[in-house]
Design a protein around this motif. Sequence first.
Motif: not given
Lengths: 344, 335
Positions: B112, B116, B135, B138, B141
């Motif tokens: 991830m 990103q 962006h 994310t 997240l």
Amino acid sequence: MRFTNDTRLAANSGVDAPVRDAISGALHELFGTPDEPRLPGAVDFLEVDRLRQAAGPVISHTPGVTQGLYRRHCARCHGVTGDGRGPTAYYQNPYPRDFRRGVFKWKSTRRDAPPTAADLAAVIEHGVPGTAMPSFRLLKDDERETLRQYVVYLSLRGQVERELVWYADEESGEVTPASLVEAADRFVDTIVASWASAASAVVNVSLPDASAEAIAVGRDLYHSDKAGCVKCHGPEGRGGVAPETDYDLWTADRVSLVSRAVDQDAAASDLPIRPSPAPALVGRTPRGGADREDLYRRLHQGVAGTPMPAVGPRRPGEAAALDAAEIAALTDYVRSIMHTEVGG
Amino acid sequence: MSRTSGIAGSPWPHGMAWVLACATFPLLWVGGLITTTDAGMAVPDWPGTYGYNLFLYPWRTWLFGPWDLFIEHGHRLLASGIGLLTIAFVVVVWRTTKDRFLRTLAVAALGMVVLQGVLGGMRVVMNERYLAMAHGVTGPLFFALTVGLVATTRPVTAASPSTGRLSAWMLPALVYCQLMLGATLRHIPEDGGFLTFASHVRYHLIVAGVVATAVLALAAKAWLASESSTPRWLASAMAAVVAMQLALGVGTWIAKYRLPGWAQPLWESDAWDRFGGPITIAASTAGGWFETHTVTAHSATGSLLLGLSVAAAATARRLPETQSAAPPTQSPPSA
């Protein structure tokens, strides 16, 4: 990205789709696009390099130099086309200014004249209190000047569009982009001349010292039929007068569309129509500047684009409701109540 | 996270998870500052900075140059640090535990953070606002995942069996939806429609109400019930954060757009003037301190609430049989 045409203007005039396309083509030829602006030859008081810096997407190719200034700072409220219909416009009160009429409220010039460069620069630098228009004082002077010129560019484009629509509506022959570009010459010359000569339309102000006597005279004038202020702004400026259903310039043509049931889809998808009631003055922060000179001009010429009338002569030598001394007294009275606490 | 508990053995994964989570939150804040000040394109190239290697850009120009260059290049440096921390975390996990679930999570975190970084790079290379939004959603997240790593690596105790209840994850899902709605408002294109923006505002307000109600209900249950699946301190923290977030939301709107129409009676004095007093309310200052930090704080606090709600879901305790409403879900065996 593209400029959007004034659909309400087209609907009001009744020009059909092929003519609207021809007008778009002519405007593209004359003024370019939101990414690549250009100017008609007659416009010599704007700099194309500044327009190019204001235009286009936000990006920086050199540290400290930002491109796309208009989209960065202005477009989300005023819209890419300067139509006051940017994405954030819906819940703002008042709505963002539609530049396309070339009419601006807060200025030093006669009611029907464009603002001077200094007028627009002041609004950009100081913002408009009580509205969503912020102060851009943290920007560099150079960047604010670039934005000012781009605003004028959008105004010119909008004004030329309006003239082209009415011309095309009256033209009996075939209308093509080329024919419209040729016809636009005379409109552009007239519009450019009015902007270039704005400085000569400034309302000169010479105020005597404020005094309690002047304020008392102003109060009497406020409540008299001669000035008529009380009819809209209420006794002692406290409002409370039942709001008349009156509209500003930017709303009036939309009201016309709705009332004539023309292009209901366009009307339904537009910003909600709001009337322009006269506000209470007590405790109100003046939006166009709080100096005596600013308020004097507000009374002298009224507020352009709104139902607020001029109490002074619209042009030098014309008859008017009040003379200079009376307007000065009224200015001092209005200014005194705008310093007063609300209520009591 | 359907597991029985934390892990036993080395304290390193838990410690590093904490470092990673605590380092990621400031990165989100800085990213939010970039959006607020529209500095996303201050550096037009990637992965370098004005042709320099990211780590070799002249530090004096970075530190003492224009604001937008400072914040954007700084963001990239900080993000690189997070990436390196994440790699280190994967290495530590691999060397200290054979827990398959944790190893999977660690690799997912690495994937991830790489994603990103690529999203951020592509945003710049293509100068595309939709990638800026991708962006922007994310990052939180990833932050939520780091919080999950903290929860997953916490020391095993007899008193901390987790429930594995899927319903516990509804709140983080709701918070993330709200975060995405906020992102659509932040990243609306300049030629976007005002009706679209207005509808997103309405949805954002509605979901804010739902989230606030859910969080307050969770806090009430934690304090009033004799047993609660959420620790009181965590439920209270979430309630405090949601109250702060509501205030920041109001502040954000007023900072940017002043009062909406329904808050200004037509025939009375401007409501803003009545609130602030005569001649006291100047126009807001674009890029000013209040606007910049209120708006950015609102964005970052949303991520904080997401992290806290993930922590609550990941550590939700199984209540005693006599008091739990539903049978516990089956947890997968540890590796």
